[in-house]
Scaffold this motif. Structure first.
Motif: not given
Lengths: 426, 498
Positions: B77-99
């Motif tokens: 469906e061409r949907i972006k995916v952002v993986p997330r573990g515990s959310g303790t990352g300090l560089s915004g690696g798990a910052l979601p996208l609006a879509d």
């Protein structure tokens, strides 16, 4: 012949035309030229490991031996930056002056493949990623490469990593190029992490143990807090008339008794530290119950050097296989094999070197199946007259093949660098 | 919130939210799909809390097959995916996208196998770093990498960021302690890389995905190496009258052939902050302080502590304290491990940087940080994994002040640029994420970055997995129609671009 056929052919050769680039820029312009015309090229350093992997006969050879020399060595920063074709011997000699070393113990394939000692070059060691007996303690070659520069299959100069141990800036391509047998890039520069060399070395040898018991001794030694740096089992069984491996002949040392199989455990460090750990380990293993030999530094180093140079197989005409398995499976593996072979275990049972007599391709594939079932893999290191060629030198499955192919394309879209050195089609 | 250029929002997709939710609920239990604004709020940021963005949908798969189906669905469906573990990352690696669909691995929280015979632990990625050690410590084993966030950070996140900790010099980072993973690629393919063997044959894909910040695949299982605890561990707490003396001591310890299991340095600001916070007994009069930890055989540790003390004295140390017992050793560490919260106590907000430099450049870099601190008029405290050259300047600011974050980020960027200038790198263990994305051009040229992007495309052809992270949002990329640069404004606008 089409390029595709040339790349996949083990026998094709246009001419013996070899180029000798003098620097990275020249490597880049040669590869750019080959890329443009789609000419397959074989990358060679000193040629010490040329016989490993699948045979190549490319239209062109790029001999990188002129990219030679130490660029920067900072002992207190624990790194050495070298041009890719710098001989390992030269690097080790330089490090020795500051009592440092390449801790992964580069393997000398020279005796086995070409009849005389040859550690080859930095680039060769990195491309094959085969490490010595200290592997379980310090990691393999790939754990000691901090960064590199090289030229990809489009002729572009690329780099990754740096000179520091902690680095997550971008994908870790330094890992990816380790063990890629020159199929991703022509390496031009490598930065190794270096470590202090131990003051002394001591080896505990326990004699005449059967495999099951030896495996348990190795397991207990590695799982102890004695911080050992070598754990090896050299059996004298089975007896195979056509094999050259003979531990009595190879390991002739003053303090080494001659009494059946050898289970050897190495401890390195400062003298006092070794003595204390040696004592602890001896108690834990209850060595008073065994027939043992103790090798102090000089003899201990000679002993492990013979392992590093694969001396046990030095004049063999048989196939040599390198098998890596989960250490808990080592006994199981030996019982499952039905071909004629001699073997020994390194890495506390996780690495088996096998000399196989009168091996056929079917037997090799059957061995491979068993190894895969145990969670391991096997590499054909040396061919023989019985089995001069195997289609699959390395182990791979379909999923991994697809990923590997995609990665290869991202570096070398026309598949001109060492094409099919590892797998047909890569 | 600061403006940050992110990949263009696919409005067509966001307008189909209801259908997407329906599709996802067919794959996993309905209760594991969150789509209400209020439900999504807790997931709008990771530990780089300056940036917030709610995802379109958050999903909580319970097994690998579900992850595979979700990714295959999103890929189709061409949907972006952002993986997330515990959310303790300090560089915004798990910052979601609006879509995006935020793929949360929180339900992957079990240790699957403790295998002493092969000295490894097989765990699901949501298991915390510390619980791996806790699972094996009864038999005297431990897992070596120990990031300061180890009570909360997940092992899957550790693999994604190649986390280190204070013992990296001797025991390596995650990549050196990882034996295998199970991963799912964006097209839904499940793959096992490595296993219980040392090294694997062929391309080192395990090495490639370690530290790839969730851009190449989703990790669904991890096999890590465990080590036997050393016979003896001791730490020395050493004060110095200047940063230079402390720095020289560090270099000399390494040059003498000693590899401490941990070697940490703090500056005066942090000594005071942490000592106020946990009463660790730090030398408050010192300008810099070292914690040097040594492990091994008892006699060896004694010898080395002696040697380290001599080197310290030679380098004008003002105080030396040796841990007498385990309790005291842990107390020495308590202050260092509390560095972040201690700074949180000193200022409304702090911003943690993460460059790595050659050890010998320490004094020079700290001097430059001091100069920049004056220039930007922002206080800074420095924690430094001196053993491996990993520097963590903590810049203190007040986000409520106008332009404070911009100013702080500029200060941070200047520090990292200086790290690169002296031969170091942008990030040692926190990752590039969104935070240092635009600084990548400081270290890499067009060829280098294009090669990396090609690898990304080799494994995720449509760039749907965690897009907008790690690689600069460049004009070149924008021309490909994939991203949008807000009125030409990106982070660190003064950085040279392609």
């Amino acid at each position: 012949m089409s390029i595709e056929e040339k790349q996949n052919s083990p026998t094709f050769q246009d001419s013996d035309s070899t180029e000798y680039p003098k620097n990275e820029k020249e490597v880049s312009s040669f590869i750019k030229k080959f890329y443009k015309s789609g000419i397959p090229v074989e990358l060679v350093g000193s040629g010490s490991k040329k016989k490993m992997g699948k045979p190549l006969q490319c239209a062109k050879t790029l001999n990188l031996s002129k990219l030679n020399g130490i660029i920067e060595y900072l002992p207190e920063e624990l790194y050495i930056k070298v041009k890719a074709a710098t001989p390992i011997k030269e690097i080790e000699e330089e490090l020795k002056k500051n009592k440092q070393q390449l801790a992964f113990e580069p393997i000398d394939f020279g005796f086995l493949l070409n009849g005389k000692s040859d550690y080859g070059t930095a680039g060769g060691q990195v491309s094959c990623n085969i490490s010595g007996s200290r592997r379980f303690k310090v990691g393999s070659v790939r754990d000691h490469v901090l960064g590199f520069r090289g030229v990809n299959g489009r002729g572009e100069i690329i780099k990754s990593g740096g000179v520091v141990v902690k680095n997550v800036t971008g994908y870790d391509l330094s890992k990816l190029i380790c063990g890629s047998y020159g199929t991703l890039a022509a390496l031009t520069e490598i930065t190794f992490k270096v470590l202090p060399a131990p003051d002394e070395s001591k080896t505990l040898v326990i004699h005449n143990q059967k495999l099951e018991f030896a495996a348990d001794l190795l397991y207990r030694s590695i799982s102890s807090s004695s911080d050992i740096s070598g754990a090896i089992y050299l059996p004298n069984e089975p007896k195979v008339a056509g094999c050259v491996m003979d531990i009595e002949k190879t390991f002739k040392l003053n303090d080494l008794k001659n009494n059946g199989s050898i289970t050897a455990i190495r401890i390195e460090g400062s003298k006092n530290s070794i003595d204390q750990r040696f004592k602890n380990l001896s108690n834990e293993l209850k060595v008073a119950n065994f027939d043992i030999s103790i090798l102090e530094t000089i003899q201990s180093e000679i002993f492990w050097n013979k392992i590093k140079t694969l001396e046990l197989f030095s004049s063999t005409k048989n196939n040599i296989l390198r098998i890596v398995i989960p250490p808990s499976e080592c006994v199981n593996l030996v019982y499952q094999l039905s071909n004629k072979f001699k073997y020994y275990f390194d890495w506390g049972g996780a690495l088996m070197w096998m000399e196989a007599f009168e091996l056929s391709e079917e037997m090799f594939e059957s061995i491979r199946k068993k190894i895969i079932k145990l969670g391991g893999y096997v590499t054909m290191i040396k061919n023989s007259d019985y089995l001069p060629y195997v289609e699959e030198v390395f182990t791979i499955n379909r999923d991994r093949f697809n990923i590997t192919q995609n990665i290869k394309k991202s570096f070398d879209p026309k598949r001109i660098l060492n094409a099919s050195k590892m797998y047909t089609g890569i | 919130m600061n403006k940050l250029a992110m990949p263009k929002i696919d409005r067509k997709l966001t307008s189909k939210k209801i259908e997407i939710v329906k599709g996802l609920k067919k794959i996993i239990k309905a209760e594991n799909v969150l789509d209400h604004e209020d439900q999504l709020r807790p997931f709008e940021t990771d530990a780089l809390s300056a940036y917030k963005q709610k995802p379109l949908i958050a999903v909580f798969p319970e097994n690998t097959e579900e992850v595979s189906k979700i990714l295959a669905f999103c890929n189709r469906e061409r949907i972006k995916v952002v993986p997330r573990g515990s959310g303790t990352g300090l560089s915004g690696g798990a910052l979601p996208l609006a879509d995006c669909v935020l793929l949360c691995l929180g339900k992957f929280n079990k240790i699957l196998e403790v295998d002493y015979k092969n000295r490894c632990v097989v765990a699901q990625p949501g298991v915390t770093n510390l619980s791996i050690t806790q699972a094996v410590e009864e038999k005297g084993f431990y897992y070596a990498p120990d990031p300061s966030s180890q009570i909360a950070c997940s092992i899957g996140g550790n693999v994604a960021e190649n986390s280190g900790g204070v013992h990296s010099l001797k025991y390596g980072t995650t990549t050196n302690n990882l034996l295998g993973v199970e991963v799912v690629f964006m097209d839904g393919t499940i793959s096992r890389l490595g296993g219980k063997t040392y090294d694997s044959e062929g391309y080192d894909l395990l090495g490639l995905i370690t530290g790839s910040e969730g851009l190449l695949c989703v990790i669904t299982e991890v096999t890590v190496k465990i080590l036997k605890k050393p016979q003896s561990v001791k730490a020395a707490l050493i004060g110095f009258p200047s940063i230079e003396d402390g720095g020289k001591c560090v270099s000399e310890i390494i040059a003498s052939g000693i590899i401490p299991s941990g070697m940490e340095m703090m500056d005066k600001a942090l000594i005071h902050a942490t000592d106020n916070f946990v009463k660790a007994g730090y030398p408050r009069d010192a300008e810099s302080m070292l914690i040097v930890e040594l492990d091994g055989a008892e006699i060896e540790v004694e010898e080395l502590i002696e040697k380290v003390s001599e080197i310290a004295k030679k380098n004008k140390s003002s105080s030396i304290k040796i841990s007498k017992n385990e309790k005291q050793r842990l107390k020495f560490w308590a202050g260092r491990k509390a560095a972040f919260p201690a700074c949180g106590d000193m200022a409304p907000d702090y911003y943690c940087m993460d460059g790595t430099i050659p050890r010998g450049k320490l004094a020079e870099v700290l001097k430059e940080i001091g100069r920049l601190s004056k220039k930007y008029n922002l206080p800074v405290a420095n924690a430094f994994h001196a053993g491996d050259g990993n520097l963590h300047p903590l810049i203190m600011y007040d986000a409520n002040e106008k332009n404070a974050l911009e100013k702080t980020e500029k200060f941070g960027a200047d520090i990292l640029k200086y790290c690169v200038k002296v031969g170091g790198v942008l990030t040692g263990e926190h990752g590039v994420g969104v935070e240092k994305r635009e600084l990548m051009c400081e270290m890499f040229n067009n060829n280098d970055i294009q090669q990396q992007i090609k690898i990304k495309k080799a494994l995720d052809a449509s760039s749907l997995l965690n897009p907008g992270k790690v690689y600069p949002i460049l004009r070149k990329c924008a021309e490909e129609g994939r991203v949008h640069v807000h009125r030409g404004k990106t982070k660190f606008p003064d950085i040279p671009r392609f």
